[in-house]
Write a protein that holds these residues in place. Structure first.
Motif, PDB file in Angstrom:
ATOM      1  N   ALA A 149       0.831  -1.200   0.000  1.00  0.00           N
ATOM      2  CA  ALA A 149       0.000   0.000   0.000  1.00  0.00           C
ATOM      3  C   ALA A 149       0.869   1.254   0.000  1.00  0.00           C
ATOM      4  CB  ALA A 149      -0.934   0.002   1.211  1.00  0.00           C
ATOM      5  N   LYS A 150       1.934   1.257   0.792  1.00  0.00           N
ATOM      6  CA  LYS A 150       2.833   2.421   0.828  1.00  0.00           C
ATOM      7  C   LYS A 150       3.516   2.606  -0.529  1.00  0.00           C
ATOM      8  CE  LYS A 150       6.671   4.607   3.150  1.00  0.00           C
ATOM      9  NZ  LYS A 150       7.551   4.626   4.295  1.00  0.00           N
ATOM     10  N   LEU A 151       3.960   1.502  -1.120  1.00  0.00           N
ATOM     11  CA  LEU A 151       4.616   1.596  -2.417  1.00  0.00           C
ATOM     12  C   LEU A 151       3.656   2.088  -3.496  1.00  0.00           C
ATOM     13  CD1 LEU A 151       6.666  -1.717  -2.204  1.00  0.00           C
ATOM     14  CD2 LEU A 151       7.613   0.612  -2.201  1.00  0.00           C
ATOM     15  N   PHE A 152       2.406   1.655  -3.440  1.00  0.00           N
ATOM     16  CA  PHE A 152       1.405   2.029  -4.436  1.00  0.00           C
ATOM     17  C   PHE A 152       0.944   3.476  -4.239  1.00  0.00           C
ATOM     18  CE2 PHE A 152      -3.145   1.857  -5.914  1.00  0.00           C
ATOM     19  CZ  PHE A 152      -2.879   1.733  -7.263  1.00  0.00           C
ATOM     20  N   ALA A 153       0.665   3.841  -2.984  1.00  0.00           N
ATOM     21  CA  ALA A 153       0.115   5.170  -2.707  1.00  0.00           C
ATOM     22  C   ALA A 153       1.185   6.242  -2.514  1.00  0.00           C
ATOM     23  CB  ALA A 153      -0.768   5.110  -1.458  1.00  0.00           C
ATOM     24  N   GLY A 154       2.369   5.835  -2.060  1.00  0.00           N
ATOM     25  CA  GLY A 154       3.429   6.802  -1.827  1.00  0.00           C
ATOM     26  C   GLY A 154       3.465   7.355  -0.416  1.00  0.00           C
ATOM     27  N   PHE A 155       2.614   6.819   0.472  1.00  0.00           N
ATOM     28  CA  PHE A 155       2.615   7.251   1.870  1.00  0.00           C
ATOM     29  C   PHE A 155       2.141   6.097   2.746  1.00  0.00           C
ATOM     30  CE2 PHE A 155      -1.329   8.567  -0.151  1.00  0.00           C
ATOM     31  CZ  PHE A 155      -2.311   8.061   0.691  1.00  0.00           C
ATOM     32  N   ASP A 156       2.420   6.188   4.046  1.00  0.00           N
ATOM     33  CA  ASP A 156       2.044   5.126   4.985  1.00  0.00           C
ATOM     34  C   ASP A 156       0.535   5.013   5.124  1.00  0.00           C
ATOM     35  OD1 ASP A 156       4.642   4.307   5.708  1.00  0.00           O
ATOM     36  OD2 ASP A 156       4.821   5.958   7.144  1.00  0.00           O
ATOM     37  N   ILE A 157       0.064   3.781   5.147  1.00  0.00           N
ATOM     38  CA  ILE A 157      -1.349   3.488   5.386  1.00  0.00           C
ATOM     39  C   ILE A 157      -1.390   2.385   6.436  1.00  0.00           C
ATOM     40  CG2 ILE A 157      -3.489   2.615   4.387  1.00  0.00           C
ATOM     41  CD1 ILE A 157      -2.584   3.805   1.704  1.00  0.00           C
ATOM     42  N   THR A 158      -2.067   2.629   7.542  1.00  0.00           N
ATOM     43  CA  THR A 158      -2.135   1.605   8.585  1.00  0.00           C
ATOM     44  C   THR A 158      -3.089   0.499   8.169  1.00  0.00           C
ATOM     45  OG1 THR A 158      -3.867   2.794   9.773  1.00  0.00           O
ATOM     46  CG2 THR A 158      -1.589   3.236  10.435  1.00  0.00           C
ATOM     47  N   PHE A 159      -2.779  -0.700   8.617  1.00  0.00           N
ATOM     48  CA  PHE A 159      -3.537  -1.879   8.204  1.00  0.00           C
ATOM     49  C   PHE A 159      -5.007  -1.786   8.604  1.00  0.00           C
ATOM     50  CE2 PHE A 159      -5.081  -6.237   8.913  1.00  0.00           C
ATOM     51  CZ  PHE A 159      -4.967  -6.716   7.614  1.00  0.00           C
ATOM     52  N   ASP A 160      -5.292  -1.263   9.778  1.00  0.00           N
ATOM     53  CA  ASP A 160      -6.671  -1.262  10.275  1.00  0.00           C
ATOM     54  C   ASP A 160      -7.465  -0.009   9.887  1.00  0.00           C
ATOM     55  OD1 ASP A 160      -5.225   0.402  11.906  1.00  0.00           O
ATOM     56  OD2 ASP A 160      -6.017  -0.397  13.781  1.00  0.00           O
ATOM     57  N   SER A 161      -6.931   0.805   8.981  1.00  0.00           N
ATOM     58  CA  SER A 161      -7.636   2.020   8.571  1.00  0.00           C
ATOM     59  C   SER A 161      -8.577   1.746   7.396  1.00  0.00           C
ATOM     60  CB  SER A 161      -6.630   3.100   8.159  1.00  0.00           C
ATOM     61  OG  SER A 161      -5.986   2.745   6.947  1.00  0.00           O
ATOM     62  N   GLN A 162      -9.558   2.642   7.231  1.00  0.00           N
ATOM     63  CA  GLN A 162     -10.453   2.583   6.081  1.00  0.00           C
ATOM     64  C   GLN A 162      -9.657   2.767   4.784  1.00  0.00           C
ATOM     65  OE1 GLN A 162     -13.780   1.902   5.864  1.00  0.00           O
ATOM     66  NE2 GLN A 162     -13.517   1.986   3.647  1.00  0.00           N
ATOM     67  N   ASP A 163      -8.587   3.564   4.858  1.00  0.00           N
ATOM     68  CA  ASP A 163      -7.748   3.790   3.679  1.00  0.00           C
ATOM     69  C   ASP A 163      -7.146   2.500   3.150  1.00  0.00           C
ATOM     70  OD1 ASP A 163      -8.259   6.517   3.673  1.00  0.00           O
ATOM     71  OD2 ASP A 163      -6.449   7.003   4.815  1.00  0.00           O
ATOM     72  N   MET A 164      -6.832   1.545   4.046  1.00  0.00           N
ATOM     73  CA  MET A 164      -6.279   0.267   3.592  1.00  0.00           C
ATOM     74  C   MET A 164      -7.307  -0.468   2.734  1.00  0.00           C
ATOM     75  SD  MET A 164      -3.751  -1.823   3.297  1.00  0.00           S
ATOM     76  CE  MET A 164      -2.537  -1.279   4.486  1.00  0.00           C
ATOM     77  N   GLY A 165      -8.551  -0.469   3.155  1.00  0.00           N
ATOM     78  CA  GLY A 165      -9.599  -1.085   2.341  1.00  0.00           C
ATOM     79  C   GLY A 165      -9.726  -0.413   0.991  1.00  0.00           C
ATOM     80  N   ASP A 166      -9.669   0.906   1.000  1.00  0.00           N
ATOM     81  CA  ASP A 166      -9.772   1.656  -0.257  1.00  0.00           C
ATOM     82  C   ASP A 166      -8.602   1.354  -1.187  1.00  0.00           C
ATOM     83  OD1 ASP A 166     -12.084   2.823   0.713  1.00  0.00           O
ATOM     84  OD2 ASP A 166     -11.126   4.726   1.245  1.00  0.00           O
ATOM     85  N   ILE A 167      -7.395   1.287  -0.636  1.00  0.00           N
ATOM     86  CA  ILE A 167      -6.216   1.089  -1.490  1.00  0.00           C
ATOM     87  C   ILE A 167      -6.181  -0.330  -2.054  1.00  0.00           C
ATOM     88  CG2 ILE A 167      -4.409   0.397   0.159  1.00  0.00           C
ATOM     89  CD1 ILE A 167      -3.909   3.103  -2.425  1.00  0.00           C
ATOM     90  N   VAL A 168      -6.566  -1.327  -1.256  1.00  0.00           N
ATOM     91  CA  VAL A 168      -6.599  -2.705  -1.760  1.00  0.00           C
ATOM     92  C   VAL A 168      -7.706  -2.845  -2.806  1.00  0.00           C
ATOM     93  CG1 VAL A 168      -7.010  -5.126  -1.148  1.00  0.00           C
ATOM     94  CG2 VAL A 168      -5.476  -3.722   0.232  1.00  0.00           C
ATOM     95  N   GLY A 169      -8.836  -2.156  -2.604  1.00  0.00           N
ATOM     96  CA  GLY A 169      -9.883  -2.143  -3.631  1.00  0.00           C
ATOM     97  C   GLY A 169      -9.390  -1.516  -4.916  1.00  0.00           C
ATOM     98  N   GLU A 170      -8.634  -0.438  -4.794  1.00  0.00           N
ATOM     99  CA  GLU A 170      -8.088   0.233  -5.989  1.00  0.00           C
ATOM    100  C   GLU A 170      -7.026  -0.625  -6.674  1.00  0.00           C
ATOM    101  OE1 GLU A 170      -7.746   2.965  -9.013  1.00  0.00           O
ATOM    102  OE2 GLU A 170      -9.322   2.657  -7.534  1.00  0.00           O
ATOM    103  N   MET A 171      -6.171  -1.267  -5.885  1.00  0.00           N
ATOM    104  CA  MET A 171      -5.174  -2.175  -6.471  1.00  0.00           C
ATOM    105  C   MET A 171      -5.870  -3.288  -7.252  1.00  0.00           C
ATOM    106  SD  MET A 171      -2.638  -2.347  -3.166  1.00  0.00           S
ATOM    107  CE  MET A 171      -1.322  -3.371  -3.840  1.00  0.00           C
ATOM    108  N   SER A 172      -6.899  -3.876  -6.648  1.00  0.00           N
ATOM    109  CA  SER A 172      -7.658  -4.951  -7.309  1.00  0.00           C
ATOM    110  C   SER A 172      -8.316  -4.437  -8.578  1.00  0.00           C
ATOM    111  CB  SER A 172      -8.725  -5.504  -6.358  1.00  0.00           C
ATOM    112  OG  SER A 172      -8.136  -6.040  -5.206  1.00  0.00           O
ATOM    113  N   ASN A 173      -8.860  -3.228  -8.511  1.00  0.00           N
ATOM    114  CA  ASN A 173      -9.546  -2.630  -9.648  1.00  0.00           C
ATOM    115  C   ASN A 173      -8.590  -2.353 -10.812  1.00  0.00           C
ATOM    116  OD1 ASN A 173     -12.101  -1.714 -10.579  1.00  0.00           O
ATOM    117  ND2 ASN A 173     -11.386   0.392 -10.372  1.00  0.00           N
ATOM    118  N   VAL A 174      -7.400  -1.827 -10.517  1.00  0.00           N
ATOM    119  CA  VAL A 174      -6.407  -1.558 -11.566  1.00  0.00           C
ATOM    120  C   VAL A 174      -5.988  -2.867 -12.239  1.00  0.00           C
ATOM    121  CG1 VAL A 174      -4.047  -0.740 -11.996  1.00  0.00           C
ATOM    122  CG2 VAL A 174      -5.581   0.600 -10.552  1.00  0.00           C
TER     123      VAL A 174
END
Length: 174
Positions: A79-104
């Protein structure tokens, strides 16, 4: 003399689709995350612990589903490599980033399938996070896993396709 022979449905996941997913995963994690994933064909998946899964279904011929499964440590790093910043595992942002990775990746998969003559459309991603989360297959399905190792952690894909034309099995809407 005419005989009506019925052929059994295939019980293995379509290799053409598996190859497309494999290539799309290597391209995505290499290009967008700077990772160098290496497929581990005969290495078992070590499940357990916290993880997150992005699931997308594909509609066409055949209908199938892919789940990207990332253990917690791999998810945080990817997630950090994809987004360019730290994302904690238990945050809503982690769900969003994994959804975006899957979507791409799914968009690339659709384009690659089209290039080999398999038209399909993809669903919106669904993301699940938890401890020992697993994508369960229906009893009338064939499935496969594609596992990768990288310098940033292991991850894998679970591909599932329902078997058609099984005796005693009725598809929805029929």
């Amino acid at each position: 003399m005419s005989t009506n022979l019925q052929t059994a449905p295939p019980t293995t996941f379509p290799p053409k689709i598996s190859a497309v997913v494999r290539d799309a995963a290597i391209e995505f994690f290499g290009t967008y995350c700077g990772m160098q994933p290496c497929e581990q064909q005969d290495e078992p998946v070590v499940a357990g612990g916290s993880g997150i899964m992005g699931v997308i279904s594909f509609f066409g011929d055949p209908v199938w589903t892919v789940a990207l499964i990332l253990p917690e440590a791999t998810a945080v790093t990817a997630a950090k490599l994809f987004a360019g910043f730290d994302i904690t595992f238990d945050s809503q942002d982690m769900g969003d980033i994994v959804g975006e990775m899957s979507n791409v990746m799914a968009g690339d998969i659709v384009a690659r399938l089209d290039a080999v003559g398999l038209a399909s459309q993809m669903s919106l991603p669904t993301v699940a996070r938890g401890h020992d989360v697993e994508l369960l297959s229906p009893s009338n399905a064939c499935a496969t896993r594609i596992k990768f190792k990288s310098q940033n952690g292991d991850f894998w894909f679970r591909l599932v396709k329902a078997l058609d034309k099984l005796p005693g099995v009725r598809r929805s809407g029929t």
